[in-house]
Motif scaffolding. Structure first.
Motif, PDB file in Angstrom:
ATOM      1  N   GLY A 154       1.330 -29.490   0.922  1.00  0.00           N
ATOM      2  CA  GLY A 154       0.497 -29.282  -0.249  1.00  0.00           C
ATOM      3  C   GLY A 154      -0.459 -30.421  -0.544  1.00  0.00           C
ATOM      4  N   HIS A 155      -0.271 -31.574   0.115  1.00  0.00           N
ATOM      5  CA  HIS A 155      -1.171 -32.710  -0.116  1.00  0.00           C
ATOM      6  C   HIS A 155      -2.606 -32.293   0.199  1.00  0.00           C
ATOM      7  CE1 HIS A 155      -2.655 -36.848  -0.155  1.00  0.00           C
ATOM      8  NE2 HIS A 155      -3.367 -36.484   0.902  1.00  0.00           N
ATOM      9  N   GLU A 156      -3.517 -32.539  -0.733  1.00  0.00           N
ATOM     10  CA  GLU A 156      -4.929 -32.229  -0.518  1.00  0.00           C
ATOM     11  C   GLU A 156      -5.688 -33.517  -0.256  1.00  0.00           C
ATOM     12  OE1 GLU A 156      -6.916 -29.345  -2.773  1.00  0.00           O
ATOM     13  OE2 GLU A 156      -5.109 -28.145  -3.077  1.00  0.00           O
ATOM     14  N   SER A 208      -9.061 -35.849  -0.023  1.00  0.00           N
ATOM     15  CA  SER A 208     -10.328 -35.972  -0.731  1.00  0.00           C
ATOM     16  C   SER A 208     -11.408 -35.353   0.143  1.00  0.00           C
ATOM     17  CB  SER A 208     -10.668 -37.444  -0.979  1.00  0.00           C
ATOM     18  OG  SER A 208      -9.686 -38.051  -1.766  1.00  0.00           O
ATOM     19  N   SER A 209     -12.284 -34.566  -0.470  1.00  0.00           N
ATOM     20  CA  SER A 209     -13.401 -33.989   0.286  1.00  0.00           C
ATOM     21  C   SER A 209     -14.265 -35.113   0.826  1.00  0.00           C
ATOM     22  CB  SER A 209     -14.238 -33.076  -0.607  1.00  0.00           C
ATOM     23  OG  SER A 209     -13.496 -31.948  -0.962  1.00  0.00           O
ATOM     24  N   SER A 259     -13.039 -30.115   3.550  1.00  0.00           N
ATOM     25  CA  SER A 259     -11.883 -30.155   2.655  1.00  0.00           C
ATOM     26  C   SER A 259     -10.655 -29.778   3.478  1.00  0.00           C
ATOM     27  CB  SER A 259     -12.065 -29.199   1.474  1.00  0.00           C
ATOM     28  OG  SER A 259     -12.242 -27.870   1.935  1.00  0.00           O
ATOM     29  N   GLY A 260      -9.502 -30.292   3.090  1.00  0.00           N
ATOM     30  CA  GLY A 260      -8.303 -30.005   3.858  1.00  0.00           C
ATOM     31  C   GLY A 260      -7.041 -30.283   3.076  1.00  0.00           C
ATOM     32  N   ARG A 261      -5.944 -29.741   3.604  1.00  0.00           N
ATOM     33  CA  ARG A 261      -4.637 -29.937   2.963  1.00  0.00           C
ATOM     34  C   ARG A 261      -3.533 -29.804   3.997  1.00  0.00           C
ATOM     35  NH1 ARG A 261      -1.547 -25.476   1.881  1.00  0.00           N
ATOM     36  NH2 ARG A 261      -2.513 -23.501   2.427  1.00  0.00           N
ATOM     37  N   ALA A 301      -0.736 -27.906   5.135  1.00  0.00           N
ATOM     38  CA  ALA A 301      -0.303 -26.522   4.918  1.00  0.00           C
ATOM     39  C   ALA A 301       1.187 -26.341   5.161  1.00  0.00           C
ATOM     40  CB  ALA A 301      -1.094 -25.584   5.820  1.00  0.00           C
ATOM     41  N   ASP A 309      -4.684 -27.472   7.244  1.00  0.00           N
ATOM     42  CA  ASP A 309      -5.758 -26.487   7.095  1.00  0.00           C
ATOM     43  C   ASP A 309      -7.011 -27.221   6.665  1.00  0.00           C
ATOM     44  OD1 ASP A 309      -4.032 -24.438   7.705  1.00  0.00           O
ATOM     45  OD2 ASP A 309      -3.877 -23.669   5.656  1.00  0.00           O
ATOM     46  N   PHE A 310      -8.168 -26.791   7.183  1.00  0.00           N
ATOM     47  CA  PHE A 310      -9.422 -27.423   6.791  1.00  0.00           C
ATOM     48  C   PHE A 310     -10.544 -26.398   6.761  1.00  0.00           C
ATOM     49  CE2 PHE A 310      -9.243 -27.684  11.371  1.00  0.00           C
ATOM     50  CZ  PHE A 310     -10.542 -27.420  11.787  1.00  0.00           C
ATOM     51  N   SER A 353     -13.357 -22.504   9.329  1.00  0.00           N
ATOM     52  CA  SER A 353     -12.066 -22.953   8.806  1.00  0.00           C
ATOM     53  C   SER A 353     -11.100 -23.008   9.971  1.00  0.00           C
ATOM     54  CB  SER A 353     -11.546 -22.016   7.705  1.00  0.00           C
ATOM     55  OG  SER A 353     -11.306 -20.726   8.233  1.00  0.00           O
TER      56      SER A 353
END
Length: 139
Positions: free
Chosen positions: A15-17, A19-20, A95-97, A99, A113-114, A127
């Protein structure tokens, strides 16, 4: 970004996102990619569009500027969904996280995921999901 400010990939929770981050896909990026894959087709220069895998590789490079990979990290999988062309010279936002993240017997498996979105648009042109395995977990 200073190396000390980079997050250690194996420590990040599901779940960590991230920074864009924004970058420009340059002619040099495309030329280096085409040289690396030994593709001399002039279609990219003629169309002004970058190969989708070039954009994905550049995106993962930008993501690695935010991450520190432990020694022994293996890239084990890559999925891409290309939704549109990426113009050479385009400014893109990544952007990414995290998953998925699992750990067994000291081996950490992480899927990231990005998405890549062109400046001035809200629709991603590419993506993907990249999966890595870190043997030994946190060093």
């Amino acid at each position: 970004m200073p190396a000390s400010a980079r997050a250690l990939l194996s420590d990040l929770p599901k779940g960590h996102e991230f920074s864009s981050t924004t970058f420009t896909l340059t002619n040099d990026d495309v030329a280096r990619y085409l040289d690396a894959v030994e593709d001399s087709n002039a279609v990219y220069a003629e169309s002004g569009l970058a190969p989708p895998l070039c954009a994905a590789a550049r995106a993962l490079g930008a993501l690695l500027e935010l991450l520190e990979l432990p020694a022994g990290t293996l890239h084990t999988g890559q999925d891409l969904d290309v939704r549109g062309g990426v113009a050479i010279g385009a400014t893109l936002t990544l952007s990414g996280r995290v998953a998925q993240r699992s750990e067994r017997a000291g081996v950490v498996i992480i899927s990231l995921d990005f998405e890549l979105t062109p400046a001035g648009s809200s629709d991603a042109v590419l993506s993907g999901r990249t999966t890595v395995v870190v043997a030994g977990g946190t060093p």
